[in-house]
Design an enzyme around this catalytic site. Structure first.
Site, PDB file in Angstrom:
ATOM      1  CE1 TYR A 124      -2.744  -3.300   0.641  1.00 23.32           C
ATOM      2  CE2 TYR A 124      -4.391  -1.619   1.031  1.00 23.32           C
ATOM      3  CZ  TYR A 124      -4.060  -2.931   0.767  1.00 23.32           C
ATOM      4  OH  TYR A 124      -5.036  -3.873   0.631  1.00 23.32           O
ATOM      5  CE  LYS A 171       2.194 -18.169   0.953  1.00 22.13           C
ATOM      6  NZ  LYS A 171       1.254 -19.293   1.074  1.00 22.13           N
ATOM      7  CG  ASP A 204      -1.637 -20.119   2.741  1.00 19.06           C
ATOM      8  OD1 ASP A 204      -0.962 -19.651   3.674  1.00 19.06           O
ATOM      9  OD2 ASP A 204      -1.168 -20.930   1.926  1.00 19.06           O
ATOM     10  CG  ASP A 228      -7.620  -4.123   2.747  1.00 23.84           C
ATOM     11  OD1 ASP A 228      -8.743  -4.034   3.267  1.00 23.84           O
ATOM     12  OD2 ASP A 228      -7.327  -3.581   1.664  1.00 23.84           O
TER      13      ASP A 228
END
Ligand code: NAI
Length: 333
Positions: A124, A171, A204, A228
């Site tokens: 972002y 991740k 995930d 988000d």
């Protein structure tokens, strides 16, 4: 002592849900003096921008604001007011308290999760460029400073609220440098909070766990992009946008706002559910130390939801925005 708070009514359903929240908070007997300023579509004709400088000034001066949703004009070259506010005021922590409420439709019963999202960097940061005609590159920025800061915010919140566990979401198995740094930085502050359990999940797996066993999670700390997405996922677990409060917190100020947008389809019809905005007001009260007042509002909400006579159509009722707010006020006294 009376505390001055900036109130930005916003666009679409914003003025309706803001008025509802303002009246409920005032009825809680919190010593708050509202400074109402316009931002959004109404300002564009007069000031040439949806976020005029004097609006930022009042927030800088008062340090706390309650903000209604603001329409982002599509394709007119204006930046999102929400993104601009976060950047201008360095509101580095986006915090959502999401829990099941009585009679709010949800597949789950015992969800009570705080999502703490880093709000200033990651993908972002908006650093993108084309590489030739047929490829684009977007740069993901993760710094130790911002990651430690959001980690500390998450652990401090857990300590303050008597929460038991902080889960870091990442991740790092794939993005070993950027997400690896986020994980390492948040972990590095955990040792200052020995009473709080700290663990981590790959994003995930986190999403799957949230759908299968959400009641097992407590505080989640995430970088911007995963934050988000996962914060909307958790809002969905507890009944969706109409009941999801939010806060953007920085070192010099804090802006409280519902997660939902300006819902132009139902604007001006007294149909909007004011709960998300009122719950954002509850967060504001707690932030300012008005704990008893916040509890008063929470009791009023709980009563109205259990009784079901004054709830808006999205919750299965027939009451209007105003009637639901009035019922909450009546139940508080
Ligand atoms: P939205 O949240 O306004 O609406 C999505 C759906 O949820 C619609 O069906 C709407 O009627 C319903 N809804 C939302 N809030 C509700 C409430 N309180 N009570 C009952 N139903 C409710 O999202 P959308 O349509 O994507 O965005 C509309 C505008 O809002 C856009 O201009 C967008 O940029 C802006 N927006 C502003 C935000 C903010 O200021 N924080 C956040 C999200 C969107």
């Amino acid at each position: 002592m009376t505390i001055k708070v900036t109130l930005i009514p916003g666009d679409g359903i914003g003025p309706e849900v803001s008025t509802a929240a303002q009246s409920v908070i005032t009825a809680s007997r919190a010593a708050i003096d509202w400074e109402v300023v316009e931002a959004g579509e109404a300002c564009i004709a007069q000031y040439g921008t949806p976020l005029p400088e004097h609006v930022l000034e009042t927030i800088r001066r008062n340090k706390v604001a309650l903000k209604g949703p603001i329409t982002t004009p599509v394709g007119k070259g204006f930046r999102s007011v929400n993104v601009a506010l976060r950047q201008q005021l360095q509101l580095y922590a986006n915090v959502r308290h999401l829990r099941n409420l009585p009679n709010v439709p949800s597949r789950y019963n015992d969800v009570d999760i705080v999502v703490v999202r880093e709000n200033t960097e990651d993908l972002y940061a908006g650093i993108e460029h084309m590489v030739g005609q047929n490829a684009a590159e977007s740069i993901k920025i993760i710094t130790r400073e911002a990651s430690e800061r959001i980690g500390r915010y998450g652990f401090e919140l857990a300590r303050r609220e008597g929460r038991k566990r902080v889960t870091i979401v990442h991740k790092a198995n794939i993005m070993k440098l950027s997400d690896g740094l986020f994980l390492e930085s948040v972990r590095s502050v955990a040792s200052d909070y020995p009473e709080i359990e700290c663990d981590d999940r790959i994003v995930d797996a986190m999403c799957m766990n949230l759908v299968q066993i959400p009641e097992q999670f407590d505080v989640l700390v995430l970088p911007n992009l995963y934050g988000d997405i996962v914060s909307d996922l958790v809002a969905g677990l507890v009944g969706g946008l109409g009941v999801a409060p939010g806060a953007n917190i920085g070192e010099i100020g804090a802006v409280f706002e519902a997660v939902h947008g300006s819902a132009p389809q139902i604007a001006g019809k007294n149909l909007a559910n004011p709960l998300a905005m009122i719950l954002s007001g509850v967060e504001l009260l707690k932030f300012l130390g008005f704990v008893k007042e916040a509890q008063r509002v929470e009791k009023g909400i709980e009563y109205v939801l259990r009784q079901r006579d004054y709830i808006t159509p999205d919750l299965g009722g027939e009451a209007g925005t105003k009637e639901m707010a009035s019922a909450i006020i009546d139940a508080m006294i």
